[in-house]
Scaffold this motif. Structure first.
Motif, PDB file in Angstrom:
ATOM      1  N   ASN A 213       0.635  -0.875  -0.039  1.00  0.00           N
ATOM      2  CA  ASN A 213      -0.186   0.161  -0.006  1.00  0.00           C
ATOM      3  C   ASN A 213       1.024   1.228   0.306  1.00  0.00           C
ATOM      4  N   ARG A 214       1.124   1.889  -1.235  1.00  0.00           N
ATOM      5  CA  ARG A 214       1.926   2.529  -1.422  1.00  0.00           C
ATOM      6  C   ARG A 214       1.388   4.226  -1.158  1.00  0.00           C
ATOM      7  N   TRP A 215       0.890   4.154  -0.547  1.00  0.00           N
ATOM      8  CA  TRP A 215      -0.065   5.795  -0.508  1.00  0.00           C
ATOM      9  C   TRP A 215       0.291   5.698   1.261  1.00  0.00           C
ATOM     10  N   GLU A 216      -0.396   4.851   2.143  1.00  0.00           N
ATOM     11  CA  GLU A 216      -0.101   4.240   3.246  1.00  0.00           C
ATOM     12  C   GLU A 216       1.761   5.018   4.011  1.00  0.00           C
ATOM     13  N   SER A 217       2.372   4.014   2.856  1.00  0.00           N
ATOM     14  CA  SER A 217       3.717   3.283   3.914  1.00  0.00           C
ATOM     15  C   SER A 217       4.513   5.047   3.176  1.00  0.00           C
ATOM     16  N   GLU A 218       4.078   5.839   2.628  1.00  0.00           N
ATOM     17  CA  GLU A 218       4.574   7.321   2.266  1.00  0.00           C
ATOM     18  C   GLU A 218       3.492   8.106   3.703  1.00  0.00           C
ATOM     19  N   ARG A 219       2.736   7.945   4.055  1.00  0.00           N
ATOM     20  CA  ARG A 219       2.418   8.849   4.868  1.00  0.00           C
ATOM     21  C   ARG A 219       2.924   9.550   5.829  1.00  0.00           C
ATOM     22  N   GLY A 220       3.527  10.236   6.621  1.00  0.00           N
ATOM     23  CA  GLY A 220       3.623  10.696   7.330  1.00  0.00           C
ATOM     24  C   GLY A 220       5.059  11.170   7.433  1.00  0.00           C
ATOM     25  N   THR A 221       5.811  10.825   9.002  1.00  0.00           N
ATOM     26  CA  THR A 221       7.427  11.476   8.577  1.00  0.00           C
ATOM     27  C   THR A 221       8.530  10.736   9.145  1.00  0.00           C
ATOM     28  N   TRP A 222       8.430   9.367   8.150  1.00  0.00           N
ATOM     29  CA  TRP A 222       9.143   7.841   9.288  1.00  0.00           C
ATOM     30  C   TRP A 222       9.880   8.418   9.112  1.00  0.00           C
ATOM     31  N   VAL A 223      10.293   8.963   7.702  1.00  0.00           N
ATOM     32  CA  VAL A 223      12.299   8.674   7.344  1.00  0.00           C
ATOM     33  C   VAL A 223      12.376   9.708   8.249  1.00  0.00           C
ATOM     34  N   ASN A 224      12.071  10.836   8.729  1.00  0.00           N
ATOM     35  CA  ASN A 224      13.247  11.865   9.477  1.00  0.00           C
ATOM     36  C   ASN A 224      13.094  11.473  11.202  1.00  0.00           C
ATOM     37  N   GLN A 225      11.937  11.098  11.877  1.00  0.00           N
ATOM     38  CA  GLN A 225      12.070  10.147  13.001  1.00  0.00           C
ATOM     39  C   GLN A 225      13.028   9.853  13.053  1.00  0.00           C
ATOM     40  N   LEU A 226      13.082   8.538  12.194  1.00  0.00           N
ATOM     41  CA  LEU A 226      14.282   7.221  11.701  1.00  0.00           C
ATOM     42  C   LEU A 226      15.696   8.080  12.004  1.00  0.00           C
ATOM     43  N   ALA A 227      15.722   8.811  11.294  1.00  0.00           N
ATOM     44  CA  ALA A 227      17.320   9.399  11.038  1.00  0.00           C
ATOM     45  C   ALA A 227      17.641  10.699  12.035  1.00  0.00           C
ATOM     46  N   THR A 228      16.771  10.892  13.338  1.00  0.00           N
ATOM     47  CA  THR A 228      16.746  11.768  14.014  1.00  0.00           C
ATOM     48  C   THR A 228      17.241  11.435  15.456  1.00  0.00           C
ATOM     49  N   TYR A 229      16.419   9.703  15.462  1.00  0.00           N
ATOM     50  CA  TYR A 229      16.504   8.406  16.336  1.00  0.00           C
ATOM     51  C   TYR A 229      18.220   8.395  16.150  1.00  0.00           C
ATOM     52  N   LEU A 230      18.319   7.622  14.804  1.00  0.00           N
ATOM     53  CA  LEU A 230      19.583   7.518  14.508  1.00  0.00           C
ATOM     54  C   LEU A 230      21.497   8.351  14.723  1.00  0.00           C
ATOM     55  N   ARG A 231      21.304   9.917  14.676  1.00  0.00           N
ATOM     56  CA  ARG A 231      21.636  10.783  15.187  1.00  0.00           C
ATOM     57  C   ARG A 231      22.047  10.753  16.667  1.00  0.00           C
ATOM     58  N   ASP A 232      20.656  10.468  16.857  1.00  0.00           N
ATOM     59  CA  ASP A 232      21.014  11.200  18.597  1.00  0.00           C
ATOM     60  C   ASP A 232      21.599   9.912  19.117  1.00  0.00           C
ATOM     61  N   GLU A 233      21.439   8.617  18.920  1.00  0.00           N
ATOM     62  CA  GLU A 233      21.871   7.659  19.637  1.00  0.00           C
ATOM     63  C   GLU A 233      23.078   7.822  18.874  1.00  0.00           C
ATOM     64  N   ALA A 234      23.340   7.627  18.475  1.00  0.00           N
ATOM     65  CA  ALA A 234      24.661   7.526  17.348  1.00  0.00           C
ATOM     66  C   ALA A 234      25.634   8.335  18.023  1.00  0.00           C
ATOM     67  N   GLY A 235      25.475   9.934  18.817  1.00  0.00           N
ATOM     68  CA  GLY A 235      25.851  11.115  18.806  1.00  0.00           C
ATOM     69  C   GLY A 235      26.488  10.898  20.603  1.00  0.00           C
ATOM     70  N   GLN A 236      25.803   9.526  20.951  1.00  0.00           N
ATOM     71  CA  GLN A 236      26.190   9.745  22.445  1.00  0.00           C
ATOM     72  C   GLN A 236      27.255   8.442  22.461  1.00  0.00           C
ATOM     73  N   ARG A 237      27.665   7.653  21.507  1.00  0.00           N
ATOM     74  CA  ARG A 237      29.030   6.705  21.219  1.00  0.00           C
ATOM     75  C   ARG A 237      30.105   7.256  20.979  1.00  0.00           C
ATOM     76  N   LEU A 238      29.668   8.404  20.637  1.00  0.00           N
ATOM     77  CA  LEU A 238      31.263   9.098  19.945  1.00  0.00           C
ATOM     78  C   LEU A 238      32.106   9.372  21.150  1.00  0.00           C
ATOM     79  N   ALA A 239      33.412   9.433  20.800  1.00  0.00           N
ATOM     80  CA  ALA A 239      34.360  10.089  21.889  1.00  0.00           C
ATOM     81  C   ALA A 239      34.175  11.772  21.111  1.00  0.00           C
ATOM     82  N   ARG A 240      35.199  12.279  22.280  1.00  0.00           N
ATOM     83  CA  ARG A 240      35.176  13.909  21.806  1.00  0.00           C
ATOM     84  C   ARG A 240      35.945  13.555  20.553  1.00  0.00           C
TER      85      ARG A 240
END
Length: 190
Positions: free
Chosen positions: A61-88
């Motif tokens: 169901n392409r139309w349902e899969s396109e709805r929302g901002t889930w790509v941005n939400q996953l990218a934000t989650y990845l950025r925030d979680e990865a940022g906690q694992r990096l050294a200075r």
């Protein structure tokens, strides 16, 4: 006489305003950005055209899969979680080239049920990404492409069963835990 003229004026105003009215967001909207600003300059996340993601091409169901901002939400989650694992001083650049969320929209004979995502172990979450990790000196510490999949996603503990992206977020957590298994980062900063 005034009522029909008023009705006509209202309809014309609505027709003129309709294109500017807020419409439901889709992840394939070309006006949306395809990257996140680096949080503190340490982690940047970008993604290719979501219209080419497996989630949209093969979801049922392409139309349902396109709805929302889930790509941005996953990218934000990845950025925030990865940022906690990096050294200075370390930086991480990630590009997501494919996402296939857990579950599918299966064809059904019941009216109104084609917008229900069916989550079964047949449809595990998948993600393909490339990354470059640089040390504080700017030298590449690690890089590569990773094809992430969690075939046992239904067997794990449910941290937040109300989060529609919980399986994909756990996939990201598993990758970060494996990739950065030696503590806060692959190498320590001076």
């Amino acid at each position: 006489m005034k009522a029909p003229a008023l009705l006509f004026t209202a309809l014309v105003a609505l027709a003129v305003a309709a294109p500017g009215m807020a419409r439901p967001k889709t992840v394939t909207d070309p006006a949306l950005p395809r990257s996140l600003p680096a949080e503190g300059g340490a982690v940047s996340v970008s993604w290719t055209d979501p219209a080419q993601f497996s989630e949209i091409k093969y979801s049922g169901n392409r139309w349902e899969s396109e709805r929302g901002t889930w790509v941005n939400q996953l990218a934000t989650y990845l950025r925030d979680e990865a940022g906690q694992r990096l050294a200075r001083g370390q930086t991480l650049d990630v590009t997501i080239s494919d996402i296939d969320r857990a579950g599918r929209y299966e064809p059904t004979v019941r009216a109104g049920m084609n917008d229900v995502r069916v989550v079964k172990d047949l449809y595990p979450p998948r993600m393909t990404l490339t990354f470059v990790l640089k040390g504080a000196d700017g030298q590449v510490v690690a890089e590569g492409e990773r094809k992430l999949v969690d075939n046992a996603f239904l067997m794990g503990t449910q941290i937040n069963s109300n989060d529609s992206l919980r399986y994909e977020k756990r996939l990201i957590d598993d990758w970060l835990r494996k990739e950065f298994r030696n503590g806060p980062a692959l190498t320590s900063a001076p």
